[in-house]
Design an enzyme around this catalytic site. Structure first.
Site, PDB file in Angstrom:
ATOM      1  N   GLY A  71      16.291  50.238 -63.872  1.00 48.81           N
ATOM      2  CA  GLY A  71      15.642  51.002 -64.870  1.00 48.81           C
ATOM      3  C   GLY A  71      15.646  50.532 -66.354  1.00 48.81           C
ATOM      4  N   THR A  77      15.210  46.353 -60.744  1.00 43.20           N
ATOM      5  CA  THR A  77      16.220  45.917 -60.239  1.00 43.20           C
ATOM      6  C   THR A  77      16.854  46.728 -59.120  1.00 43.20           C
ATOM      7  OG1 THR A  77      17.301  45.735 -62.666  1.00 43.20           O
ATOM      8  CG2 THR A  77      18.760  45.893 -61.049  1.00 43.20           C
TER       9      THR A  77
END
Length: 499
Positions: free
Chosen positions: A406, A325
């Site tokens: 993450g 991301t």
């Protein structure tokens, strides 16, 4: 002092956002421009073929959650196996572009798309310098990329070289010409559907047209003088709030300031475990409001805190959710704020580049389950979602904007980050530099260990029963976070040194 600020994981995207803010543009405009640019220059982490979740606020602290989460396509009623990569992993629409449109509408902006998307279009057309981050994740998947449709140019691109994406450039040109809604309706949507069909994914244009970002009420939790806001299910925003609520109760028994480093990290890890046990029931639930109310109730948080053993680790064999991301944030001169995450789920998404449009489509459908429960795959359902950017207000005004890359590491990184920002009054730069941990299996290890950057007290953690894997300091595996701290007209922003 500065009245505006933007942060992102890429210096050119950050410079673009800050330039627009300095020109008097809204936080939404700056964030859309950054999100578009990051979709081009960080193809390993995000793109317009992925999802996005934004938290937005006005100067008075009125916070909303914009959830750009694609719904499962109609053909998924026939799916009997969920693939992690490849054409069979493409099960949902892509909500990122719809989130941009909803943010601009909410900020009451009639944008010049050539101005906002033009830099992304130019970077795709003329090329950009490949980053060391992109090369790291290319090397991570070097054994797989040869079998991924359309990935030849990405597999061959090394850090410092110029990478062009001409088909993606044409897609951005169409978005500029026809508007953001054209991603879901009209000629561009038709081309996307044809591209997906060519991969063997039986998507219809009707499937694409149903993808719309939702403007939703956020979840909230009072924590030590601040109100923490998070996006609702099916995101794991509830998990971050639970962790902080559990820690507040553990702090009441023994203040954080009196603990050793090992004690503090032990309790953070154990609070994460308690919240993750509840997270197994997370999904696109019809009873989401009641379920969330129960998890954030004082009774439930007290019970979770009571189950934490201050001297011993709870064994941890729970499954891992993967994702990659980008986080970006902006605060404008009028006090408007955006805290956003944009993702194609796994690094490099589905591993499929759409041949005509140049879009890397995500594999967020891999977050579904085929087992009965709130996260079961079905047409129209939204999958369990790792994205959970946050906003914290204090005295009724936006105070902190924060988020991280993450997957399962997102609530864990945010725990360390918020403890530093709120409990220890660290600056964004200092808070981002704190050692982090990652619990259980990850994309880099199948062992049920506690991965942790050096804290200088590893033996004490091991004595409490934690099985440790020591990461290097500032490891790229420990998430890439960003945050802004707003105190009047004094704004401090930083992005992760791990980038």
């Amino acid at each position: 002092m500065t009245r505006t600020c933007a942060v992102s994981p890429h210096p050119e995207a950050t410079a673009l956002g800050n330039r627009l803010l300095e020109e008097g543009r809204s936080a939404a405009e700056a964030a859309v421009a950054m999100g578009a640019y990051l979709s081009v220059v960080m193809p390993h982490f995000c793109g317009i073929g992925g999802d996005a979740v934004w938290m937005v606020s006005d100067a008075s602290g009125q916070v909303r959650a914009l959830t750009g989460i694609g719904q499962a396509f109609d053909f998924t009623s026939e799916v009997s196996d969920i693939s992690p990569r490849g054409p069979l992993s493409i099960l949902t629409g892509a909500g990122a572009v719809s989130t941009w449109a909803e943010a601009l509408r909410l900020f009451d902006v009639a944008p010049d798309l050539a101005d906002l998307l033009g830099p992304a279009h130019q970077a795709a057309r003329d090329g950009f310098v490949v980053t060391t981050s992109q090369e790291f994740w290319r090397n991570m998947r070097a054994g797989d990329m040869d079998n991924w449709p359309g990935f030849g140019p990405y597999a061959a691109a090394h850090a410092g070289e110029i990478l062009k994406q001409p088909e993606l450039a044409e897609t951005f040109a169409l978005l500029i010409r026809d508007g953001l809604a054209s991603f879901y309706d009209g000629p561009l949507a038709s081309r996307l559907a044809q591209d997906l069909n060519a991969l063997g994914t039986p998507v219809t244009q009707s499937d694409l047209s149903r993808t719309r970002a939702r403007n939703e009420a956020p979840l909230r939790l009072l924590y030590k003088g601040a109100t923490l806001f998070a996006p609702p299910p099916p995101t794991q925003g509830i998990t971050t709030l639970q962790i902080m609520g559990i820690l507040a109760r553990l702090d009441a028994a023994e203040p954080q300031a009196t603990r050793s480093t090992a004690q503090d990290y032990h309790l953070m890890v154990e609070a994460v475990k308690q919240a993750f046990l509840d997270r197994k029931e997370l999904g696109d639930r019809k009873d989401a409001a009641d379920w969330v109310t129960g998890l954030l109730s004082s009774g439930h948080l007290n019970a979770c805190a009571a189950r934490v053993n201050p001297e011993a680790a709870l064994p941890w064999p729970e499954p891992y959710h993967q994702a990659d991301t980008v986080y970006f944030a902006a605060r404008d001169a009028q006090g408007g704020c955006v805290s956003a995450l944009q993702s194609t789920y796994f690094d490099w998404g589905s591993g499929c580049v759409l041949s005509d449009t140049g879009v890397i489509w995500h594999n967020r459908g891999a977050g579904f389950s085929l087992d009965d429960g709130p996260n079961r795959l079905a047409p129209g359902q939204r999958p369990f979602h790792t994205l959970n950017p946050g906003i914290a207000t204090r005295n009724g005004s936006p105070w902190l904007l924060y988020g991280t890359q993450g997957a399962d590491g997102q609530p864990q990184t945010l725990t360390v980050l918020l403890r530093g920002l709120i409990d220890r009054d660290l600056s964004p730069t200092e808070a981002l530099a704190q050692p982090r941990f990652l619990l259980g299996r990850t994309f880099s290890s199948n062992r049920d260990t506690l991965k942790i950057e050096p804290i200088g007290a590893e033996e004490e953690l091991a004595d409490r029963g934690h099985t440790l894997e020591i990461l290097q300091s500032l490891s790229p595996l420990a998430g890439q976070a960003g945050c802004l701290r707003i105190e009047g007209h004094d704004i401090k922003g930083a992005h992760d040194p791990r980038r």
